[in-house]
Design a protein around this motif. Structure first.
Motif, PDB file in Angstrom:
ATOM      1  N   ASN A  56       0.751  -1.228  -0.153  1.00  0.00           N
ATOM      2  CA  ASN A  56       0.111  -0.427  -0.173  1.00  0.00           C
ATOM      3  C   ASN A  56       1.117   1.154   0.367  1.00  0.00           C
ATOM      4  O   ASN A  56       0.081   2.339  -0.973  1.00  0.00           O
ATOM      5  N   ALA A  57       2.388   1.659   0.153  1.00  0.00           N
ATOM      6  CA  ALA A  57       3.140   2.624   0.660  1.00  0.00           C
ATOM      7  C   ALA A  57       3.608   2.358  -0.621  1.00  0.00           C
ATOM      8  O   ALA A  57       4.350   3.322  -1.209  1.00  0.00           O
ATOM      9  N   GLY A  58       3.796   1.651  -2.080  1.00  0.00           N
ATOM     10  CA  GLY A  58       4.505   1.824  -2.612  1.00  0.00           C
ATOM     11  C   GLY A  58       6.195   0.580  -3.008  1.00  0.00           C
ATOM     12  O   GLY A  58       6.436   1.138  -4.204  1.00  0.00           O
ATOM     13  N   ILE A  59       6.009   0.042  -1.553  1.00  0.00           N
ATOM     14  CA  ILE A  59       7.511  -0.150  -1.505  1.00  0.00           C
ATOM     15  C   ILE A  59       7.963  -1.412  -3.205  1.00  0.00           C
ATOM     16  O   ILE A  59       7.377  -1.617  -3.636  1.00  0.00           O
ATOM     17  N   GLY A  60       9.067  -0.990  -2.927  1.00  0.00           N
ATOM     18  CA  GLY A  60      10.064  -0.982  -4.312  1.00  0.00           C
ATOM     19  C   GLY A  60      10.180  -3.050  -4.576  1.00  0.00           C
ATOM     20  O   GLY A  60       9.861  -2.980  -5.657  1.00  0.00           O
ATOM     21  N   MET A  61      10.316  -3.093  -3.632  1.00  0.00           N
ATOM     22  CA  MET A  61      10.863  -4.912  -3.781  1.00  0.00           C
ATOM     23  C   MET A  61      10.091  -5.181  -1.988  1.00  0.00           C
ATOM     24  O   MET A  61      10.472  -4.602  -1.668  1.00  0.00           O
ATOM     25  N   ILE A  62       8.893  -6.261  -2.250  1.00  0.00           N
ATOM     26  CA  ILE A  62       8.887  -6.640  -0.795  1.00  0.00           C
ATOM     27  C   ILE A  62       9.100  -8.212  -0.460  1.00  0.00           C
ATOM     28  O   ILE A  62       9.094  -9.525  -1.971  1.00  0.00           O
ATOM     29  N   ILE A  63       9.762  -7.950   0.374  1.00  0.00           N
ATOM     30  CA  ILE A  63      10.065 -10.283   0.610  1.00  0.00           C
ATOM     31  C   ILE A  63      10.176 -10.399   1.935  1.00  0.00           C
ATOM     32  O   ILE A  63      10.376 -10.026   3.032  1.00  0.00           O
ATOM     33  N   GLY A  64       8.933 -11.487   1.046  1.00  0.00           N
ATOM     34  CA  GLY A  64       8.285 -12.567   2.272  1.00  0.00           C
ATOM     35  C   GLY A  64       9.480 -12.998   3.395  1.00  0.00           C
ATOM     36  O   GLY A  64      10.250 -14.317   2.959  1.00  0.00           O
ATOM     37  N   TYR A  65       9.396 -13.847   4.622  1.00  0.00           N
ATOM     38  CA  TYR A  65      10.375 -13.382   5.348  1.00  0.00           C
ATOM     39  C   TYR A  65       9.764 -15.036   5.993  1.00  0.00           C
ATOM     40  O   TYR A  65       9.052 -14.933   6.958  1.00  0.00           O
ATOM     41  N   VAL A  66       9.926 -16.316   6.089  1.00  0.00           N
ATOM     42  CA  VAL A  66       9.113 -17.427   6.470  1.00  0.00           C
ATOM     43  C   VAL A  66      10.434 -18.015   7.651  1.00  0.00           C
ATOM     44  O   VAL A  66       9.718 -19.441   7.946  1.00  0.00           O
ATOM     45  N   GLY A  67      11.452 -17.738   7.536  1.00  0.00           N
ATOM     46  CA  GLY A  67      12.691 -18.201   8.440  1.00  0.00           C
ATOM     47  C   GLY A  67      12.508 -17.842  10.415  1.00  0.00           C
ATOM     48  O   GLY A  67      13.140 -18.415  10.425  1.00  0.00           O
ATOM     49  N   ALA A  68      11.909 -17.932  10.297  1.00  0.00           N
ATOM     50  CA  ALA A  68      12.093 -17.278  11.590  1.00  0.00           C
ATOM     51  C   ALA A  68      11.079 -18.512  12.139  1.00  0.00           C
ATOM     52  O   ALA A  68      10.164 -19.072  11.994  1.00  0.00           O
ATOM     53  N   SER A  69      11.782 -18.569  13.652  1.00  0.00           N
ATOM     54  CA  SER A  69      11.387 -19.013  14.190  1.00  0.00           C
ATOM     55  C   SER A  69      10.092 -19.658  14.946  1.00  0.00           C
ATOM     56  O   SER A  69       9.176 -20.504  15.237  1.00  0.00           O
TER      57      SER A  69
END
Length: 174
Positions: free
Chosen positions: A66-79
Motif C-alpha cells: 500500500n505504501a508502494g515499496i519497490g521490493m517486498i521480501i516475504g520471510y518465513v525463516g523465523a522460529s
C-alpha cells in the motif's frame, strides 16, 4: 517497538531509525495502513519505490504494498513459523490479500542471508535508473545466488550459490 528488543536488533538502529505504527502515530496506525512505511521512507529522504521491505505477515506485506515499496521480501525463516507451515505461510505472503491492489510479496525467502543478493540486484537497478517494483525485472543469475528454498510467483525453487553482503543504512519498521 518490543520486536526490536526481542530480536536483539536495538543496537543496530539508532532511535530515529526505528518506526512503528503504534509508537509513531496518535492514534496508532496499524499495518496494513501504509503510514509507517511512508514515514520511514520520508525520514530517509527516499522514494518508497526505491525501498525494500522484509515482512513475515500478511498485514506487513499489505502495508508495504500500500505504501508502494519497490521490493517486498516475504520471510518465513523465523522460529515463530513452524517448519510444517512455511510453504503455506509463504503462499499467503504472496497472495496479497491485505493490500489494496492485491500485491503480495515479490519473493518469499526461507533464509535471511538470501535477501542479500536480491537487495544488491535491486540497488543496482535503482543505480542504473530503473523504477520499482523490480523483482519482475530480475534475472536468473540474481536468483542463482540464493542458497535455500524460495518462492517466486508461486513456484518453489532450490538455488545454489552464496554472496557476501555490503551492508547499507537501514531503518526498522515494526
Amino acid at each position: 517497538p518490543i520486536s526490536v528488543d526481542t530480536s536483539g536488533l536495538r543496537g543496530f538502529f539508532p532511535p530515529n531509525k526505528i518506526h512503528s505504527g503504534e509508537s509513531d502515530f496518535d492514534p496508532p496506525r496499524f499495518k496494513p495502513d501504509p503510514s509507517v512505511y511512508l514515514k520511514a521512507a520520508e525520514a530517509e529522504g527516499v522514494n518508497p519505490a526505491n525501498c525494500v521491505a522484509v515482512e513475515d505477515s500478511a498485514s506487513g506485506v499489505g502495508s508495504a504494498a500500500n505504501a508502494g515499496i519497490g521490493m517486498i521480501i516475504g520471510y518465513v525463516g523465523a522460529s515463530h513459523i513452524p517448519h510444517s507451515d512455511k510453504d503455506e505461510h509463504g503462499r499467503m505472503l504472496i497472495d496479497g490479500k491485505k493490500s489494496d491492489d492485491l500485491r503480495g510479496a515479490d519473493v518469499v525467502l526461507w533464509n535471511m542471508r538470501d535477501a542479500i543478493p536480491l537487495i544488491n540486484a535491486f540497488r543496482e537497478r535503482i543505480r542504473t535508473g530503473e523504477e520499482g517494483p523490480h523483482v519482475g525485472m530480475f534475472f536468473d543469475e540474481d536468483f542463482n545466488k540464493i542458497e535455500s528454498k524460495y518462492m517466486l510467483n508461486g513456484s518453489m525453487k532450490k538455488p545454489r550459490l552464496s554472496e557476501k553482503w555490503d551492508p547499507l543504512p537501514a531503518t526498522y519498521v515494526g
